[in-house]
Scaffold this motif. Sequence first.
Motif, mmCIF file in Angstrom:
data_model
loop_
_atom_site.group_PDB
_atom_site.id
_atom_site.type_symbol
_atom_site.label_atom_id
_atom_site.label_comp_id
_atom_site.label_asym_id
_atom_site.label_seq_id
_atom_site.Cartn_x
_atom_site.Cartn_y
_atom_site.Cartn_z
ATOM 1 N N UNK A 92 83.673 61.261 27.368
ATOM 2 C CA UNK A 92 82.491 60.375 26.755
ATOM 3 C C UNK A 92 82.371 58.985 27.543
ATOM 4 N N UNK A 93 83.892 58.556 27.772
ATOM 5 C CA UNK A 93 83.794 57.013 28.420
ATOM 6 C C UNK A 93 83.138 57.372 29.974
ATOM 7 N N UNK A 94 83.479 58.196 30.522
ATOM 8 C CA UNK A 94 82.900 58.338 31.918
ATOM 9 C C UNK A 94 81.398 58.452 31.701
ATOM 10 N N UNK A 95 80.699 59.356 30.741
ATOM 11 C CA UNK A 95 79.406 59.371 30.641
ATOM 12 C C UNK A 95 78.969 58.263 30.416
ATOM 13 N N UNK A 96 79.517 57.339 29.597
ATOM 14 C CA UNK A 96 78.996 55.830 29.399
ATOM 15 C C UNK A 96 78.909 55.197 30.479
ATOM 16 N N UNK A 97 79.631 55.298 31.583
ATOM 17 C CA UNK A 97 79.389 54.529 33.097
ATOM 18 C C UNK A 97 78.639 55.361 33.829
ATOM 19 N N UNK A 98 78.154 56.659 33.536
ATOM 20 C CA UNK A 98 77.296 57.213 34.311
ATOM 21 C C UNK A 98 76.134 56.831 34.745
ATOM 22 N N UNK A 99 75.452 57.201 35.749
ATOM 23 C CA UNK A 99 74.092 56.552 36.302
ATOM 24 C C UNK A 99 73.165 56.821 35.458
#
Length: 579
Positions: A92-99
């Motif tokens: 979910x942290x990676x999704x928050x930083x996704x484009x």
Amino acid sequence: MYNPPVSLAYPASSGPAVREKPLDIRQLFRFLLSNSLLIVTLTVLFVAIAVIYVTFTPPTYVSSAQLMLESQKATAADAQRTLAEESLVEGQMEIMKSAGVLTAVVESMDLSSDAEFQSDYLPIADSVRSMLSDRARTTDTAGTKPSPEDAQENYTIATLRSRLWIRRVGQSTVIEISAASSDPRKAALIANAVSEAYIAQNVQMKSQAAFQSSEWLAQRVADLQEAVFAADRAVMKFQSSGDPGSQFKLTELKSVAETQHRLYETYLQNWSEAKQRISYPVSDATFVSRASVPIAKSQPKSMLLIAFALILGLSAGVVVAIARHFGNRLITSAHRITTEIGIPCIGEVAQVNRGKAKRKLSPVELLQTGDLAGKPGTREWFDRDMRDLRATLGGLRRSRKANLIGLVGTEAKAGATTLAYNLARLAAASGSKTLLIDASVTNPTLSQTFGEGRAVGLMEVLNDSRAYTDFISRIDRRFTILPIGAFRDVTPGERIGSDRIAFSFADLKERFDLILVDLPSMPESSDAKSIAPYLDGSLIVARHGRSSFDTLAEIINALREVGADILGVVLNGSPHRKN
């Protein structure tokens, strides 16, 4: 009383073992004091840079929002559940930083037209991060460059990503989203916007998943409905046939029909739930706290930076001072001579700054003051050090039974002649019958000052026994100077080294209490190597701040190779020393 600069530590040389004094706090303090100008300069420089940075760097405000993710409902073991939670949070942290999330934030807040996100450059770390994360998105599969609009959007996203910090709070499922901006209100808006965009995307993803699940379940429900009808018809048909002997067959048909009914009801319920998730999706994340407007800037931390610069400047100053101290091969410390070369430094003679003399000094006065004049007290300082050196030399003479001593300088202007003259003068004043011999072929200062009108010199005494007899017969004072005499092809060192001389030094030792020989410096002439082995001992005169340890070590090794006895080293021209 003044103490000379102190070295911290030096590796022992190959010479005789010298017991080193342990480093104490006073030595360390004196070392820091002697390098105080360098340390203060570097400290002021670092602090000035920090002050300039703090003054001209725009303030940065950081605001944070917190989200809590729905934990896993699996009934697995604790270790597996913890691993599943970690995977969930990291994903979910990676999704928050996704484009996708950041694009929504850029569009909702119109950051593409914000001057703060339109700088001409990114910081180095952010540029590398942007290059690695956005390279795949800045070019399509055909390798064509993006349009200016897409490039600007990608740049804005990269800038926004560089101003976000997303972290997990401890081992919980709470995620903190922090945003930085020069405007405190904008920082809070960005943190909240990223949180809301993530929640919206999460809801959309769950809605899309529910829609796809609903379509699949609808097809399965339709298929199961047909299967239920078929199973019911089969039971009714078998019962209407009136075949009582096939009771087992009827039971089997009823079991199949019941199974189809249960499957149909299960899939029908799941289909209803899926349609509900489509119409009312629920996010996996909820707000713990929304970002608020910060009241104080986060960067730069003025007091912390200035304190860090102060510590860094002091540390850099000490490191540079130590490096310069150990890297400097010029002799600036008597203690360092003893520890590094392995030869004791038996005395220091103070150097006084030159001043304008009221009158031109005579050659004798120059010898008596070490070529120094002009400031009040210079003679007292010089005489004090010479008396101390004479007392130390007197102790060496008694312990080593050395009455015939040569003085050799490490270079031409080390001051060996001045020290030899003043030592001889003080010895004669104390009652010792003293002879001072000038054997310096390169710079016969004593002969030029005191040898005028004298027909008998060292060369004449060496060559003719009658000249030696005449010289001895005219000794009627406590202080006698024997000039070098006339020489051409053969120097005094070569003459003495031939062992064919008209007298022996033993004869002179019987007639004088102390004999000092002014030898030429080693780099200028080899006479010192020729004469030193015939003496009871030799003193090496080094010049403070001019002579090098390498040269001093070479001279000591050269004299030892020919069998000369080294009594010690005298450091001439030391800085001011006050009581």
